[in-house]
Design an enzyme around this catalytic site. Structure first.
Site, PDB file in Angstrom:
ATOM      1  CG  ASN A  21      16.933   0.052  33.930  1.00 46.55           C
ATOM      2  OD1 ASN A  21      17.400   1.141  33.865  1.00 46.55           O
ATOM      3  ND2 ASN A  21      17.249  -0.770  32.859  1.00 46.55           N
ATOM      4  CB  THR A  22      14.487  -3.961  38.580  1.00 40.92           C
ATOM      5  OG1 THR A  22      14.943  -4.913  37.609  1.00 40.92           O
ATOM      6  CG2 THR A  22      13.415  -3.157  37.581  1.00 40.92           C
TER       7      THR A  22
ATOM      8  CE1 TYR B 155      24.983   3.637  20.763  1.00 38.98           C
ATOM      9  CE2 TYR B 155      25.432   5.321  22.404  1.00 38.98           C
ATOM     10  CZ  TYR B 155      24.511   4.366  21.744  1.00 38.98           C
ATOM     11  OH  TYR B 155      23.420   4.063  22.057  1.00 38.98           O
TER      12      TYR B 155
ATOM     13  CG  ASP C  23      23.526  -2.072  30.693  1.00 35.97           C
ATOM     14  OD1 ASP C  23      23.928  -0.932  30.203  1.00 35.97           O
ATOM     15  OD2 ASP C  23      22.459  -2.408  30.778  1.00 35.97           O
TER      16      ASP C  23
END
Length: 256
Positions: free
Chosen positions: A10-11, A96, A105
């Site tokens: 995300n960063t 899931y 990830d």
């Protein structure tokens, strides 16, 4: 054939060049770039690399960022390949509800963690905690099935939420204390213990579901901050996503 592994979070973007696409391959070079700076990779650290023979990555930052990364890779004659979670891969099955919606990830890190567990001895249940911008807690049974997990806000998100919604909380980062006696320590301790409590709850769920203690692993840039506050020992591992990418690449190439 050298292998380039890329993890776009995300960063930050993290990359590693290995001497081959196989588990346990020797690391030849690695680096980290904030997403604001990835447009400099082709003229910077990547310009000095030997051309990779194969590439595999995972990205959670979205398609626009992925396209920017692929543009930087045009300096090489290599086809970009990105992992998408599936029903089963590299010895891990996906519980899931909609397997492809599981974060890449998370999926790749679980594959790396599962291989780490198997390399140590008989198969056992696994709890994997990734501590970054967000915190994820993944549970895998001894048969290699992902049975579910949590997503929590990381420290930074928690603090920003409190600062934006509460007057007078713009304070320096504190320390984790048993009994905080100032606002900085109270905020830092509160966030850390919230994460630790959620992790412990999931460990107890795994024990009840699987009937045995899980192996507990932790990874991510902020893992070292959280690990000391866990109620049980967690092994800190630095490169689980890269380990997972190596395992996936090795198996895909062998099957090709």
């Amino acid at each position: 054939m050298t292998f380039l592994a890329i993890d776009v979070g995300n960063t930050r973007l993290k990359w590693a060049l290995y001497d081959a696409p196989r588990a346990g391959a020797a690391l030849r070079a690695h680096g980290v770039e904030f997403l604001d700076h990835i447009d400099r990779l082709a003229e910077g650290s990547w310009a000095r690399l030997p051309p990779p023979g194969h590439m595999l990555g995972c990205v959670v930052a979205g398609d626009a960022v992925k396209r920017r990364v692929q543009e930087q890779m045009e300096i090489w004659d290599v086809t970009p390949s990105w992992v998408v979670a599936s029903a089963q891969e590299a010895g891990l099955s996906n519980g899931y509800d909609h397997p492809s919606r599981l974060g890449a990830d998370r999926w790749v890190a679980m594959i790396g963690a599962r291989q780490h567990v198997l390399a140590r001895g008989p198969a056992r249940p696994l709890v994997l905690v990734m501590v970054g911008t967000a915190v994820t807690v993944e549970c895998v049974d001894a048969q290699g099935r992902f049975i579910g997990g949590l997503i929590l806000p990381g420290h930074g998100i928690m603090l920003r939420a409190l600062e934006s919604g509460t007057a007078g909380l713009h304070v320096p980062t504190g320390e984790v204390r048993l009994f905080p006696t100032n606002t900085s320590d109270a905020l830092t301790s509160g966030g850390t213990y919230a994460i630790a409590g959620a992790v412990e709850r999931m460990v107890q769920h795994v024990i009840a579901h699987c009937g045995t203690e899980p192996i507990c692993l932790m990874t991510g840039g902020a893992g070292w901050k959280v690990a000391p506050s866990m109620t049980r020992p967690f092994e800190l591992l630095e490169n689980l996503i890269f380990d997972g990418l190596l395992e996936i690449a090795m198996r895909r190439l062998a099957a090709a």
